[in-house]
Design a protein around this motif. Structure first.
Motif, short mmCIF file in Angstrom:
data_model
loop_
_atom_site.label_atom_id
_atom_site.label_comp_id
_atom_site.label_asym_id
_atom_site.label_seq_id
_atom_site.Cartn_x
_atom_site.Cartn_y
_atom_site.Cartn_z
N PRO A 90 0.79 -1.24 0.00
CA PRO A 90 0.00 0.00 0.00
C PRO A 90 0.82 1.28 0.00
CG PRO A 90 0.13 -0.84 2.22
CD PRO A 90 0.87 -1.84 1.35
N ALA A 91 2.15 1.18 0.05
CA ALA A 91 2.98 2.40 -0.02
C ALA A 91 2.77 3.08 -1.36
CB ALA A 91 4.45 2.05 0.18
N ALA A 92 3.03 4.38 -1.38
CA ALA A 92 2.79 5.14 -2.60
C ALA A 92 3.98 6.03 -2.91
CB ALA A 92 1.54 6.00 -2.45
N SER A 93 4.24 6.20 -4.18
CA SER A 93 5.12 7.27 -4.67
C SER A 93 4.34 7.96 -5.78
CB SER A 93 6.44 6.69 -5.20
OG SER A 93 6.22 6.01 -6.43
N TRP A 94 4.86 9.08 -6.24
CA TRP A 94 4.13 9.79 -7.29
C TRP A 94 4.02 8.93 -8.54
CZ3 TRP A 94 7.39 14.80 -6.30
CH2 TRP A 94 6.91 15.42 -5.14
N GLY A 95 5.04 8.15 -8.84
CA GLY A 95 4.99 7.28 -10.01
C GLY A 95 3.95 6.18 -9.87
N SER A 96 3.88 5.55 -8.69
CA SER A 96 2.89 4.48 -8.49
C SER A 96 1.48 5.05 -8.49
CB SER A 96 3.17 3.75 -7.18
OG SER A 96 2.98 4.59 -6.06
N MET A 97 1.30 6.27 -7.98
CA MET A 97 -0.02 6.90 -8.02
C MET A 97 -0.43 7.15 -9.47
SD MET A 97 0.48 9.61 -4.87
CE MET A 97 -1.13 10.39 -5.07
N LEU A 98 0.52 7.56 -10.29
CA LEU A 98 0.23 7.77 -11.70
C LEU A 98 -0.11 6.46 -12.40
CD1 LEU A 98 0.23 10.28 -13.53
CD2 LEU A 98 2.59 9.75 -14.14
N ASN A 99 0.58 5.40 -12.01
CA ASN A 99 0.30 4.09 -12.58
C ASN A 99 -1.10 3.62 -12.22
OD1 ASN A 99 0.75 1.47 -13.73
ND2 ASN A 99 1.22 0.70 -11.69
N ASN A 100 -1.48 3.78 -10.96
CA ASN A 100 -2.80 3.33 -10.52
C ASN A 100 -3.93 4.14 -11.14
OD1 ASN A 100 -1.55 1.43 -8.87
ND2 ASN A 100 -1.56 2.78 -7.08
N ALA A 101 -3.61 5.37 -11.58
CA ALA A 101 -4.65 6.25 -12.13
C ALA A 101 -5.01 5.92 -13.57
CB ALA A 101 -4.19 7.71 -12.04
N GLN A 102 -4.25 5.03 -14.21
CA GLN A 102 -4.49 4.76 -15.63
C GLN A 102 -5.91 4.30 -15.91
OE1 GLN A 102 -1.04 2.83 -17.96
NE2 GLN A 102 -0.68 2.16 -15.87
N SER A 103 -6.44 3.47 -15.02
CA SER A 103 -7.77 2.89 -15.27
C SER A 103 -8.90 3.86 -15.00
CB SER A 103 -7.95 1.64 -14.39
OG SER A 103 -6.93 0.70 -14.62
N TYR A 104 -8.58 5.04 -14.47
CA TYR A 104 -9.64 5.98 -14.07
C TYR A 104 -9.50 7.34 -14.75
CZ TYR A 104 -10.14 2.46 -10.42
OH TYR A 104 -10.32 1.27 -9.76
N ILE A 105 -8.77 7.36 -15.88
CA ILE A 105 -8.55 8.63 -16.57
C ILE A 105 -9.86 9.28 -16.97
CG2 ILE A 105 -7.67 9.66 -18.69
CD1 ILE A 105 -5.47 9.17 -16.75
N GLY A 106 -10.81 8.50 -17.43
CA GLY A 106 -12.07 9.05 -17.91
C GLY A 106 -12.96 9.55 -16.81
N GLU A 107 -13.09 8.80 -15.72
CA GLU A 107 -14.04 9.16 -14.67
C GLU A 107 -13.43 9.98 -13.55
OE1 GLU A 107 -14.92 5.77 -11.83
OE2 GLU A 107 -14.23 4.65 -13.60
N ALA A 108 -12.11 9.92 -13.37
CA ALA A 108 -11.46 10.65 -12.27
C ALA A 108 -10.10 11.13 -12.76
CB ALA A 108 -11.35 9.77 -11.03
#
Length: 281
Positions: A226-244
């Protein structure tokens, strides 16, 4: 050296982008250090509050698990900035060691070290990333080690070139003729002589290390949940580009501003330390 630092201050006073960069980095570093003051737990899930847009309660909105995105960005900044700085330190130490030894002693040692550097630089960095990642477990420590191993070669070539010049100066020749130990000459005369080059390269290396960490995390090879870095946050956001879209926008802006700031400061150092520059402009 004091005159050169005066030139750095002079450049900073007259360079508005550099002032902005210093301000941005100061804010990011303080915010990352004070991440624990956030009222939210960065890992606390709230499925009823998934992908909420930014508002007064959640400045960056919430992610796909209902976690406060601003808090995760603060903790992610700790990892991204720490990785960038530590990777820069280790790559600078390795590159400086190899460059000074190679440039000072020359001969077969110089040929051996520089041919090794040429071979390593000829191998695509992405290929090396995949190979190293296959044998190392994902984690912050290994990310720092991987980035350090991939970024010291340019530093070594720069330091070697400067060492070849510095070792021919009169005070170094006098020290050698006086019988001083080579290690003492390197520490007292060579390193101070090449320090401006090291500072400029190290500043730019921080930006490269942060970008490389972001790339690794974006590819899923870096910081693990569950740790986060800015890069991992960007990676996780790929699936939600349209809605969020804010899930990708905020970490992307943070990475962009950090890269811009370190590169601008690197240019300031390079201008201030450049031989023969017009200091009165």
């Amino acid at each position: 050296m004091s005159r050169r630092w005066q030139q750095v201050r002079h450049q900073l006073r007259r360079n508005r982008p550099a002032q902005f960069s210093l301000f941005v980095l100061f804010i990011f570093i303080v915010a990352a250090l004070c991440a624990g003051l956030s009222p939210y737990d960065p890992d606390q899930m709230a499925l009823g509050a998934r992908t909420l847009p930014p508002d007064g309660a959640h400045w960056f909105g919430t992610d796909e698990y209902g976690r406060d995105y601003f808090t995760r960005a603060l903790y992610g900044g700790q990892i991204s900035l720490m990785v960038g700085c530590l990777a820069m330190v280790f790559s600078t130490l390795i590159g400086t060691l190899v460059g000074t030894l190679s440039g000072y002693f020359g001969g077969w040692l110089d040929n051996l070290m520089m041919r090794a550097v040429d071979i390593l630089m000829a191998i695509p960095a992405f290929f090396l990333l995949l190979v190293l990642n296959a044998y190392l477990k994902p984690g912050v420590d290994n990310i720092i080690m991987i980035i350090s191993l991939l970024t010291w070669m340019n530093m070594s070539r720069l330091v070697r070139a400067e060492t070849l010049s510095v070792k021919e100066r009169e005070y170094v020749l006098y020290a050698r003729a006086s019988g001083e130990h080579p290690l003492r000459i390197i520490l007292r005369h060579i390193i101070p002589g090449v320090l401006p080059t090291i500072i400029v390269a190290a500043t730019l290396n921080i930006a490269s290390a942060i970008l490389m960490e972001s790339t690794l995390s974006f590819l899923g090879l870096g910081v693990q949940a569950p740790a986060a870095s800015w890069g991992s946050m960007l990676n996780n956001a790929q699936s939600y580009i349209g809605e969020a879209s804010w899930l990708a926008m905020f970490p992307g802006i943070l990475i962009l501003l950090t890269m811009f700031s370190f590169n601008v400061l690197g240019d300031v150092f390079r201008t201030a330390f450049e031989p023969g520059a017009n200091r009165d402009e």
